[in-house]
Design a protein around this motif. Structure first.
Motif, PDB file in Angstrom:
ATOM      1  N   GLY A 156       9.456  15.530   6.682  1.00 29.81           N
ATOM      2  CA  GLY A 156      10.503  16.296   6.028  1.00 29.81           C
ATOM      3  C   GLY A 156      11.293  15.513   4.995  1.00 29.81           C
ATOM      4  O   GLY A 156      12.212  16.053   4.378  1.00 29.81           O
ATOM      5  N   TRP A 157      10.930  14.263   4.781  1.00 31.30           N
ATOM      6  CA  TRP A 157      11.620  13.405   3.813  1.00 31.30           C
ATOM      7  C   TRP A 157      10.705  13.169   2.617  1.00 31.30           C
ATOM      8  O   TRP A 157       9.546  12.788   2.770  1.00 31.30           O
ATOM      9  N   GLN A 158      11.234  13.369   1.430  1.00 31.10           N
ATOM     10  CA  GLN A 158      10.472  13.098   0.218  1.00 31.10           C
ATOM     11  C   GLN A 158      10.707  11.649  -0.203  1.00 31.10           C
ATOM     12  O   GLN A 158      11.819  11.265  -0.561  1.00 31.10           O
ATOM     13  N   SER A 159       9.674  10.864  -0.138  1.00 32.47           N
ATOM     14  CA  SER A 159       9.783   9.462  -0.509  1.00 32.47           C
ATOM     15  C   SER A 159       9.960   9.308  -2.018  1.00 32.47           C
ATOM     16  O   SER A 159       9.385  10.060  -2.810  1.00 32.47           O
ATOM     17  N   ALA A 160      10.698   8.284  -2.397  1.00 31.55           N
ATOM     18  CA  ALA A 160      10.860   7.965  -3.814  1.00 31.55           C
ATOM     19  C   ALA A 160       9.677   7.191  -4.369  1.00 31.55           C
ATOM     20  O   ALA A 160       9.546   7.038  -5.588  1.00 31.55           O
ATOM     21  N   GLY A 161       8.788   6.697  -3.461  1.00 33.83           N
ATOM     22  CA  GLY A 161       7.739   5.815  -3.942  1.00 33.83           C
ATOM     23  C   GLY A 161       8.369   4.537  -4.472  1.00 33.83           C
ATOM     24  O   GLY A 161       9.221   3.929  -3.832  1.00 33.83           O
ATOM     25  N   ARG A 162       7.944   4.124  -5.662  1.00 31.15           N
ATOM     26  CA  ARG A 162       8.550   2.971  -6.349  1.00 31.15           C
ATOM     27  C   ARG A 162       8.526   1.704  -5.497  1.00 31.15           C
ATOM     28  O   ARG A 162       9.462   0.905  -5.484  1.00 31.15           O
ATOM     29  N   SER A 163       7.421   1.524  -4.745  1.00 31.07           N
ATOM     30  CA  SER A 163       7.217   0.268  -4.025  1.00 31.07           C
ATOM     31  C   SER A 163       7.332  -0.879  -5.016  1.00 31.07           C
ATOM     32  O   SER A 163       7.011  -0.736  -6.199  1.00 31.07           O
ATOM     33  N   ALA A 164       7.804  -2.037  -4.539  1.00 32.43           N
ATOM     34  CA  ALA A 164       8.188  -3.080  -5.491  1.00 32.43           C
ATOM     35  C   ALA A 164       8.034  -4.478  -4.912  1.00 32.43           C
ATOM     36  O   ALA A 164       7.913  -4.666  -3.695  1.00 32.43           O
ATOM     37  N   PHE A 165       8.078  -5.451  -5.834  1.00 31.45           N
ATOM     38  CA  PHE A 165       8.034  -6.863  -5.463  1.00 31.45           C
ATOM     39  C   PHE A 165       9.023  -7.629  -6.336  1.00 31.45           C
ATOM     40  O   PHE A 165       9.043  -7.466  -7.559  1.00 31.45           O
ATOM     41  N   ASN A 217       6.681   1.493   0.253  1.00 30.46           N
ATOM     42  CA  ASN A 217       7.253   2.810   0.530  1.00 30.46           C
ATOM     43  C   ASN A 217       6.140   3.852   0.617  1.00 30.46           C
ATOM     44  O   ASN A 217       5.023   3.638   0.128  1.00 30.46           O
ATOM     45  N   HIS A 218       6.444   4.980   1.228  1.00 28.61           N
ATOM     46  CA  HIS A 218       5.481   6.079   1.317  1.00 28.61           C
ATOM     47  C   HIS A 218       5.200   6.671  -0.067  1.00 28.61           C
ATOM     48  O   HIS A 218       6.031   6.588  -0.981  1.00 28.61           O
ATOM     49  N   ALA A 219       4.038   7.313  -0.180  1.00 29.99           N
ATOM     50  CA  ALA A 219       3.610   7.878  -1.465  1.00 29.99           C
ATOM     51  C   ALA A 219       4.124   9.291  -1.695  1.00 29.99           C
ATOM     52  O   ALA A 219       4.049   9.803  -2.813  1.00 29.99           O
ATOM     53  N   ALA A 268       0.864  -1.177   0.000  1.00 26.44           N
ATOM     54  CA  ALA A 268       0.000   0.000   0.000  1.00 26.44           C
ATOM     55  C   ALA A 268       0.901   1.228   0.000  1.00 26.44           C
ATOM     56  O   ALA A 268       1.425   1.624   1.040  1.00 26.44           O
ATOM     57  N   GLN A 269       1.133   1.806  -1.156  1.00 20.02           N
ATOM     58  CA  GLN A 269       1.952   3.023  -1.251  1.00 20.02           C
ATOM     59  C   GLN A 269       1.034   4.199  -0.936  1.00 20.02           C
ATOM     60  O   GLN A 269       0.426   4.799  -1.810  1.00 20.02           O
ATOM     61  N   SER A 270       0.947   4.503   0.349  1.00 18.98           N
ATOM     62  CA  SER A 270      -0.038   5.466   0.849  1.00 18.98           C
ATOM     63  C   SER A 270       0.639   6.737   1.350  1.00 18.98           C
ATOM     64  O   SER A 270       1.818   6.745   1.712  1.00 18.98           O
ATOM     65  N   LEU A 271      -0.132   7.797   1.387  1.00 18.54           N
ATOM     66  CA  LEU A 271       0.316   9.086   1.905  1.00 18.54           C
ATOM     67  C   LEU A 271      -0.112   9.212   3.362  1.00 18.54           C
ATOM     68  O   LEU A 271      -1.251   8.885   3.711  1.00 18.54           O
ATOM     69  N   SER A 272       0.777   9.670   4.217  1.00 18.16           N
ATOM     70  CA  SER A 272       0.462   9.853   5.630  1.00 18.16           C
ATOM     71  C   SER A 272       0.392  11.340   5.959  1.00 18.16           C
ATOM     72  O   SER A 272       1.322  12.092   5.650  1.00 18.16           O
ATOM     73  N   ILE A 273      -0.692  11.744   6.601  1.00 24.61           N
ATOM     74  CA  ILE A 273      -0.858  13.122   7.059  1.00 24.61           C
ATOM     75  C   ILE A 273      -0.222  13.245   8.444  1.00 24.61           C
ATOM     76  O   ILE A 273      -0.543  12.471   9.348  1.00 24.61           O
ATOM     77  N   ALA A 274       0.668  14.193   8.604  1.00 27.78           N
ATOM     78  CA  ALA A 274       1.482  14.291   9.824  1.00 27.78           C
ATOM     79  C   ALA A 274       0.637  14.323  11.086  1.00 27.78           C
ATOM     80  O   ALA A 274      -0.109  15.276  11.321  1.00 27.78           O
ATOM     81  N   PRO A 317       6.413   8.272  -6.871  1.00 29.90           N
ATOM     82  CA  PRO A 317       5.502   8.531  -5.766  1.00 29.90           C
ATOM     83  C   PRO A 317       4.043   8.478  -6.239  1.00 29.90           C
ATOM     84  O   PRO A 317       3.759   8.286  -7.421  1.00 29.90           O
ATOM     85  N   GLY A 318       3.134   8.689  -5.307  1.00 28.18           N
ATOM     86  CA  GLY A 318       1.707   8.670  -5.628  1.00 28.18           C
ATOM     87  C   GLY A 318       1.024   7.468  -5.001  1.00 28.18           C
ATOM     88  O   GLY A 318       1.647   6.431  -4.755  1.00 28.18           O
ATOM     89  N   GLU A 319      -0.269   7.621  -4.756  1.00 30.50           N
ATOM     90  CA  GLU A 319      -0.996   6.592  -4.020  1.00 30.50           C
ATOM     91  C   GLU A 319      -1.469   5.466  -4.953  1.00 30.50           C
ATOM     92  O   GLU A 319      -2.354   5.654  -5.792  1.00 30.50           O
ATOM     93  N   VAL A 320      -0.877   4.300  -4.758  1.00 30.62           N
ATOM     94  CA  VAL A 320      -1.166   3.130  -5.582  1.00 30.62           C
ATOM     95  C   VAL A 320      -1.049   1.863  -4.744  1.00 30.62           C
ATOM     96  O   VAL A 320      -0.430   1.855  -3.672  1.00 30.62           O
ATOM     97  N   LEU A 321      -1.633   0.801  -5.256  1.00 33.63           N
ATOM     98  CA  LEU A 321      -1.366  -0.546  -4.771  1.00 33.63           C
ATOM     99  C   LEU A 321      -0.406  -1.214  -5.753  1.00 33.63           C
ATOM    100  O   LEU A 321      -0.616  -1.154  -6.964  1.00 33.63           O
TER     101      LEU A 321
END
Length: 253
Positions: free
Chosen positions: A205-214, A198-200, A9-15, A228-232
């Motif tokens: 203060g850290w910018q995630s690269a996204g690119r969650s993988a298997f 990975n985070h979306a 779950a490449q999700s965005l978290s609100i602080a 980045p971006g919200e995806v499964l």
């Protein structure tokens, strides 16, 4: 080998906004269930964001009722979800980085991050890890971010018979090449599949690269998000072969 479907779950978290993040998790879980996912892994500290200075105020006992909506959802959907949350050590006042497994049968398993990244010791204590998970006929070992930077951690998972090594992480663009190569190497060297969630986007203060993988048991990259971006990021094993796909998740909160 039986059919098995897993997803990051490449999700965005609100602080620090637990209510908003809970709602986001519920949305991801619903979409995952529609896709036939049996195991859904969220990023490190997904329910709060990577917010060390807030951790002591946000940390909960893993049995806290605040997680009940997620536990109920997992049971209703027949889905196992691994979510990230600061937790309190029952035997002390220490705050740990937790990965909580909410079982489709209503169960709760607790994993705490064993190896801290530099700077995390200001807010967290090292954890004790946790037991592997049994999902269908597969054994799943968990990791939280810096855990996997220690080769001994993945080796121990393999020694315990893990079929899948599943890591919730926060990885930026700068470190992505090295970290993804490590995970791919574990898959190849230990003949166990590897899932990385990975985070979306921006967190703590850290910018995630996204690119969650298997990666499959041979070390082959089966599927990855493009950025980045919200995806499964979904991988499905059928007749011993893995296939993957990326499914966008629209979150309207």
């Amino acid at each position: 080998m039986s059919m098995f479907t897993v997803a990051a779950a490449q999700s965005l978290s609100i602080a620090g906004d637990l209510a908003a993040n809970l709602a986001r998790h519920l949305r991801f879980m619903a979409v995952a269930a529609e896709q036939g996912v049996e195991l859904l892994v969220f990023p490190e500290l997904s329910l709060t964001g990577y917010e060390g200075q807030m951790a002591a105020d946000l940390a909960i006992d893993p049995q806290d009722a605040v997680l009940q909506p997620l536990r109920d959802c997992a049971r209703e959907l027949g889905l196992t979800a691994v979510v990230g949350m600061p937790i309190r050590d029952r035997d002390s006042s220490k705050v740990l980085i937790g990965a909580l497994t909410l079982g489709g049968d209503g169960s709760l398993e607790v994993y705490s991050k064993q190896h801290l990244h530099s700077g995390e010791e200001l807010f967290y204590a090292p954890g004790a890890g946790g037991s592997s998970l049994s999902i269908g006929g597969d054994t799943v070992a968990l990791a939280v971010c810096a855990d996997f930077s220690h080769a001994s951690h993945a080796a121990a998972a393999a020694d315990l018979g893990a079929d899948l090594y599943a890591a919730g992480v926060l990885i930026g663009e700068k470190g992505y090449g090295v970290d993804s190569a490590l995970l791919q190497g574990y898959a190849q060297n230990h003949s166990m599949a590897v899932l990385m969630a990975n985070h979306a986007g921006l967190t703590g203060g850290w910018q995630s690269a996204g690119r969650s993988a298997f990666w499959s048991e041979s070390g082959t990259l089966v599927v990855a998000a493009q950025g980045p971006g919200e995806v499964l990021v979904i991988a499905r094993r059928d007749a011993g072969a893995w296939q993957g796909r990326v499914v966008p998740v629209a979150v309207d909160l």
